[in-house]
Design a protein around this motif. Structure first.
Motif, PDB file in Angstrom:
ATOM      1  N   GLU A   1      16.186  -5.243   9.078  1.00 52.69           N
ATOM      2  CA  GLU A   1      17.448  -5.948   8.784  1.00 52.69           C
ATOM      3  C   GLU A   1      17.506  -6.794   7.725  1.00 52.69           C
ATOM      4  N   LYS A   2      16.377  -6.804   6.692  1.00 59.00           N
ATOM      5  CA  LYS A   2      16.249  -7.611   5.513  1.00 59.00           C
ATOM      6  C   LYS A   2      16.873  -6.868   4.453  1.00 59.00           C
ATOM      7  N   PRO A   3      17.267  -7.514   3.431  1.00 61.16           N
ATOM      8  CA  PRO A   3      17.763  -7.178   2.208  1.00 61.16           C
ATOM      9  C   PRO A   3      16.533  -6.557   1.313  1.00 61.16           C
ATOM     10  N   ALA A   4      17.149  -6.056   0.105  1.00 64.83           N
ATOM     11  CA  ALA A   4      16.071  -5.182  -0.508  1.00 64.83           C
ATOM     12  C   ALA A   4      15.257  -6.418  -1.439  1.00 64.83           C
ATOM     13  N   GLY A   5      15.714  -7.571  -1.849  1.00 59.58           N
ATOM     14  CA  GLY A   5      14.831  -8.704  -2.354  1.00 59.58           C
ATOM     15  C   GLY A   5      13.960  -8.993  -1.648  1.00 59.58           C
ATOM     16  N   TYR A   6      13.986  -9.379  -0.464  1.00 58.16           N
ATOM     17  CA  TYR A   6      13.087  -9.825   0.597  1.00 58.16           C
ATOM     18  C   TYR A   6      12.043  -8.896   0.661  1.00 58.16           C
ATOM     19  N   ILE A   7      12.563  -7.393   0.975  1.00 62.08           N
ATOM     20  CA  ILE A   7      11.317  -6.312   1.129  1.00 62.08           C
ATOM     21  C   ILE A   7      10.674  -6.252  -0.124  1.00 62.08           C
ATOM     22  N   ARG A   8      11.099  -6.334  -1.065  1.00 58.82           N
ATOM     23  CA  ARG A   8      10.154  -6.499  -2.433  1.00 58.82           C
ATOM     24  C   ARG A   8       9.352  -7.323  -2.245  1.00 58.82           C
ATOM     25  N   ARG A   9       9.761  -8.604  -2.042  1.00 59.27           N
ATOM     26  CA  ARG A   9       8.696  -9.736  -2.317  1.00 59.27           C
ATOM     27  C   ARG A   9       7.553  -9.815  -1.236  1.00 59.27           C
ATOM     28  N   VAL A  10       8.098  -9.534  -0.019  1.00 61.71           N
ATOM     29  CA  VAL A  10       7.218  -9.416   1.183  1.00 61.71           C
ATOM     30  C   VAL A  10       6.105  -8.256   1.182  1.00 61.71           C
ATOM     31  N   THR A  11       6.626  -7.155   0.824  1.00 60.95           N
ATOM     32  CA  THR A  11       5.842  -6.073   0.534  1.00 60.95           C
ATOM     33  C   THR A  11       4.566  -6.199  -0.520  1.00 60.95           C
ATOM     34  N   SER A  12       5.144  -7.039  -1.663  1.00 63.64           N
ATOM     35  CA  SER A  12       4.239  -7.331  -2.815  1.00 63.64           C
ATOM     36  C   SER A  12       3.195  -8.044  -2.296  1.00 63.64           C
ATOM     37  N   LEU A  13       3.628  -9.344  -1.480  1.00 66.92           N
ATOM     38  CA  LEU A  13       2.482 -10.141  -0.935  1.00 66.92           C
ATOM     39  C   LEU A  13       1.313  -9.491   0.083  1.00 66.92           C
ATOM     40  N   TYR A  14       1.863  -8.563   0.814  1.00 64.74           N
ATOM     41  CA  TYR A  14       1.111  -8.030   1.675  1.00 64.74           C
ATOM     42  C   TYR A  14       0.051  -6.746   1.024  1.00 64.74           C
ATOM     43  N   ARG A  15       0.851  -6.314  -0.029  1.00 69.35           N
ATOM     44  CA  ARG A  15      -0.067  -5.351  -0.919  1.00 69.35           C
ATOM     45  C   ARG A  15      -1.258  -5.967  -1.709  1.00 69.35           C
ATOM     46  N   THR A  16      -0.746  -7.299  -2.293  1.00 71.31           N
ATOM     47  CA  THR A  16      -1.844  -8.056  -2.743  1.00 71.31           C
ATOM     48  C   THR A  16      -3.035  -8.344  -1.623  1.00 71.31           C
ATOM     49  N   ALA A  17      -2.491  -9.009  -0.677  1.00 68.54           N
ATOM     50  CA  ALA A  17      -3.452  -9.244   0.522  1.00 68.54           C
ATOM     51  C   ALA A  17      -4.336  -8.226   0.926  1.00 68.54           C
ATOM     52  N   LEU A  18      -3.830  -7.033   0.966  1.00 70.18           N
ATOM     53  CA  LEU A  18      -4.645  -5.902   1.446  1.00 70.18           C
ATOM     54  C   LEU A  18      -5.572  -5.412   0.429  1.00 70.18           C
ATOM     55  N   ASP A  19      -5.277  -5.602  -0.930  1.00 68.38           N
ATOM     56  CA  ASP A  19      -6.246  -5.407  -2.092  1.00 68.38           C
ATOM     57  C   ASP A  19      -7.192  -6.429  -2.001  1.00 68.38           C
ATOM     58  N   LEU A  20      -6.941  -7.832  -1.839  1.00 66.93           N
ATOM     59  CA  LEU A  20      -8.050  -8.598  -1.748  1.00 66.93           C
ATOM     60  C   LEU A  20      -8.947  -8.470  -0.683  1.00 66.93           C
ATOM     61  N   VAL A  21      -8.501  -7.991   0.711  1.00 70.06           N
ATOM     62  CA  VAL A  21      -9.404  -7.655   1.736  1.00 70.06           C
ATOM     63  C   VAL A  21     -10.138  -6.458   1.244  1.00 70.06           C
ATOM     64  N   ALA A  22      -9.862  -5.496   0.695  1.00 73.73           N
ATOM     65  CA  ALA A  22     -10.687  -4.288   0.129  1.00 73.73           C
ATOM     66  C   ALA A  22     -11.649  -4.595  -0.712  1.00 73.73           C
TER      67      ALA A  22
END
Length: 843
Positions: free
Chosen positions: A789-810
């Motif tokens: 239900e979220k707009p594109a701006g929200y999706i881009r930001r949250v996806t980026s945060l989780y992308r960074t987080a998963l890369d840190l975990v890796a």
């Protein structure tokens, strides 16, 4: 003609007797655990044995609800419980959990299974899926129209059951997370706290109230279909179900009796079918929130709802006319008796209740007064002329129906034929024959003698043999063959009557089949299945152990998909619903999105709708073909009908969380259905996740606001759009964004789709970002951001945060960085965050 089955609720032993003695063909009840009405009295194992015997002796079937989601460590006990039920000759088990059904099918295929309405079956494909799994019957979703039901019936062989009376859930059953996510009490686990019955205020996107005061905007009226019986039978329904395991026995008695009479009247004279006013009145009197035919004629809009109050309103009795000495004068619109309960809707002070102790008609004190009479009543001091009065209980009706669960009504007793044979010097013999042809015999312990004064005759024999007490039998026909003037002690007549009746009883009970294999065979099969389902990729758990999970994002439109892909999502789910105000992503656009994803090394996975009715199936089929033509090689499915469609088309599917996968055996069933992976139920907690064994790759939702409810009723259309039967909605959903504010001031966002289905989202967003290291150690293939239900701006930001987080975990880098990223995500959740059920689980 095979008659429709009338199934009544039995939440207690008294309610069971009320159902049986008022004409139910079947009852449904629950044990002390594993059933979706944990708040009912329910039945212990000993009580359940007695209940089955009581019902079966009266030719009434018994279905037992084992219809909650079950954790892996509960399954062994649940299967053992199923064996107990089958051994005690229950006639079917109502289940929701696919894992329990899977185990039952493997161990006890003889045990009939009924798909609970919690399985959200709303189309023929879903019914076909359950039929292939060996289900005998399915309880259809309560949102279906007569047209939907008829369309399903014409395509499937599985029996169809529908609710015909009682409380309605606002949400599609099995798809409601409101009580679970907000209060920790899961409806899917039998502990719903009914937040839908509370008052809410409709607000705009700035939080401004759009109505004067809070109302019960999610509280439905009660379903009533006495007058629709012929249409439901014609639609192909095989079983009518009365809701009400939480109701008192008097309710069960009154409603069951009314539906029994109306059904019988239809079959006896279908051309002159009618419902009598007295039947309508009694059913309304015992409990109502106003009545509705539900969705049988399509969407009823505001006429589905009981906005003013979520509880019983009784029958309208009249308005207060004027003060009369120490009372108030009232012109009665319904009969009134001493002992009746009333509620006065006073102008100031709400609804005030009382019990009638005095009725004055003219100058006389009377016990009762008919409709049309003018009487004087003592009412609360706050009463004023013009106030409305409702009769909330009828003392005479309650007194009448209470007799039916203490004494079996004569018309419900089975007529027996009794034959008596006697000659001098031989024992007197008694043979009893029931309507089904069962025969039981007994004879006196001493020979008949010549009578000197009082010989046996038909009248004496009828008197003593007809003393059948509170058994379900009556003497229907007596055949007497006596050779001469004979006598035997009357005590012997009474003894052989009791002996023959007990033999007949045992014979009748033994005629009901055991539904399970011998215990030795059961234990053998159970032992063979004790090992967990085979794991994916040859690993014990079926989940990756050596590397962190990959990132999936669920979005609602193409703009959201592009934002997720640009920010590093490796998989993007594109919703199967078309949200109001958004265009339909056609074939060319879909093809472009799929190609864009491939270029980025990702996958676009389009979804089928989470819900569809049979009257929408043609559009779903066209959409599926469009997805395939666009190059989709994996489809997200959230209901059993979607699984069945993919099987027919030979397509690969990924199971979405609305399938309520809660244990390893449910995952095994979905693997056998051909799915390539599953997103787990958001109600599963960490300990369950740690112990879960899966034959499939798994995905866990780690972020986002989940829809708490999905409903066929749109609050916006009903309250702002003027939606009524035959009146088109003015589509306020296209003019802005809205929410529902609760009594604590929390605002739950609203969304709608192009089918006018209503989605109520959690005000709080799940945020497990700082726990990704822990989640990674559990070995999931995928973690998912839910941003439909979220707009594109929200999706881009949250996806980026989780992308960074998963890369840190890796890279094995620190928790401090994850905590900082989590704080960034929290800033994007104005309603606050929740850990969901990851740590707490559900009751």
């Amino acid at each position: 003609m095979t008659r429709v089955e009338l199934m009544a609720p039995a939440g207690s032993p008294e309610a069971l007797k009320a159902a049986v003695n008022n004409g139910a063909d079947a009852v449904y009840l629950g044990g002390k655990q594993f059933n979706a009405r944990e708040g009912a009295a329910n039945f212990s194992r000993d009580e359940l044995r007695d209940a089955v015997a009581y019902a079966h002796e009266c030719d009434v079937r018994v279905y037992v609800t084992v219809n909650t989601l079950l954790s892996d460590w509960e399954l062994a006990e649940a299967v053992d419980y199923l064996y107990f039920l089958g051994e005690n000759r229950v006639d079917g088990i109502i289940v929701q959990d696919l894992g329990l059904a899977n185990l039952s099918r493997n161990i006890m295929p003889e045990l009939p299974l009924i798909g609970s309405t919690q399985m959200t079956v709303t189309n023929a494909a879903g019914a076909e899926y359950l039929a292939r799994l060996g289900f005998k019957r399915v309880v259809l979703g309560r949102e279906l129209s007569l047209r939907d039901i008829k369309a399903i019936s014409s395509k499937v062989g599985i029996e169809l059951e529908v609710f015909v009376h009682g409380a309605l859930c606002f949400s599609y059953s099995g798809q409601c997370l409101f009580s679970s996510m907000v209060g920790g009490r899961s409806g899917n686990r039998g502990r719903c706290a009914q937040p839908c019955r509370l008052a809410y205020t409709l607000v705009d996107e700035k939080g401004r109230a759009l109505e004067e005061k809070p109302e019960h905007l999610l509280s439905t009226r009660d379903l009533y279909t006495l007058d629709r019986i012929p249409e439901l039978i014609a639609a192909g329904v095989k079983a009518f179900k009365i809701e009400g395991r939480m109701r008192r026995p008097e309710y069960v008695a009154v409603v069951t009796r009314a539906y029994r009479r109306v059904i019988d009247r239809f079959y006896n004279n279908p051309e002159d079918f009618q419902v009598f006013t007295e039947e309508e009145r009694e059913v309304a009197q015992i409990f109502n929130r106003d009545f509705t035919p539900g969705y049988l004629d399509g969407n009823p809009g505001a006429e589905l709802m009981s906005y003013g109050r979520p509880s019983n309103r009784g029958l309208y009795l009249g308005r207060v006319e004027r003060r009369q000495n120490d009372g108030f004068q009232v012109h009665l619109e319904a009969p009134l008796s001493r002992g009746d309960g009333l509620e006065v809707w006073v102008s100031k002070g709400g609804h005030q209740g009382l019990v009638v102790h005095h009725i004055r008609q003219g100058e006389r004190e009377v016990d009762s007064a008919p409709a049309g009479a003018t009487v004087t009543l003592k009412l609360p001091p706050a009463t004023r002329p013009g106030d409305r009065i409702f009769k909330t209980s009828d003392a005479l009706l309650l007194q009448e129906v209470r007799r039916t669960f203490t004494t079996i009504p004569e018309e419900r007793r089975l007529p027996l034929t009794m034959k008596v044979y006697a000659r001098e010097g031989e024992p007197l013999k008694l043979e009893i024959i029931d309507p089904g042809g069962n025969r039981a015999e007994a004879q006196t312990s001493r020979a008949a003698e010549a009578a000197e004064r009082h010989p046996l005759n038909e009248a004496v024999l009828a008197e003593h043999l007809g003393r059948l007490g509170n058994t379900p039998y009556r003497l229907g026909h007596l055949i007497v063959e006596l050779e001469g003037r004979l006598m035997v002690p009357l005590s012997e007549l009474n003894r052989i009557r009791r002996e023959a009746i007990e033999k007949l009883r045992q014979m009748r009970l033994e005629a009901w089949p055991r539904r399970v294999p011998p215990e030795e065979e059961f234990r053998k099969r159970l032992l063979e299945l004790r090992q967990p389902p085979q794991a994916a990729d040859g690993e014990r758990t079926g989940r990756r152990r050596q590397e962190p999970p990959r990132l999936a994002v669920a979005v609602g439109d193409p703009e959201g998909a592009r934002a997720a892909l640009a920010a590093g999502a490796e998989r993007v789910y594109l919703a199967g619903e078309i949200w109001r105000g958004h265009g339909v992503p056609g074939g060319n656009l879909l093809r472009d999105l799929i190609e864009e994803a491939k270029i980025k090394g990702a996958t676009l996975v389009p979804a089928l709708p989470r819900i569809w009715h049979e009257t929408e199936v043609a559009g779903v089929g066209r959409r599926l073909e469009e997805l395939v033509d666009a190059g989709a090689d994996l489809i997200l499915v959230g209901n059993f009908g979607g699984i069945e469609l993919l099987r027919k088309y030979g397509l690969a599917g990924w199971g979405d969380y609305p399938l309520n996968a809660f244990n390893g055996w449910s995952l095994q069933a979905l693997a056998e259905a051909g799915l390539k992976g599953v997103t787990l139920s958001p109600e599963v907690n960490r300990e369950q996740l740690r112990r879960l064994v899966s034959p499939l790759p798994l995905e866990l939702i780690v972020h986002g606001a989940l829809p708490l409810m999905i409903s066929a009723h749109c609050v916006l259309g009903a309250r702002l759009g003027g939606q009524r039967p035959g009146r088109k909605c003015t589509a306020p959903c296209l003019k802005g964004r809205y929410g529902l504010k609760d009594r604590l001031g929390l605002v739950f966002p609203i969304a709608t789709d192009d089918k006018c289905r209503f989605y109520l989202y959690n005000v709080k967003e799940i945020n497990l970002l700082k726990h990704l290291e822990d989640i990674s150690s559990l070995g999931f293939h995928w973690v998912r951001v839910e941003a439909t239900e979220k707009p594109a701006g929200y999706i881009r930001r949250v996806t980026s945060l989780y992308r960074t987080a998963l890369d840190l975990v890796a890279r094995g880098e620190g928790r401090e960085a994850l905590a900082e990223l989590s704080l960034e995500a929290e800033k994007m959740a104005p309603g606050g965050i929740t850990r969901g059920h990851y740590f707490r689980g559900v009751l």
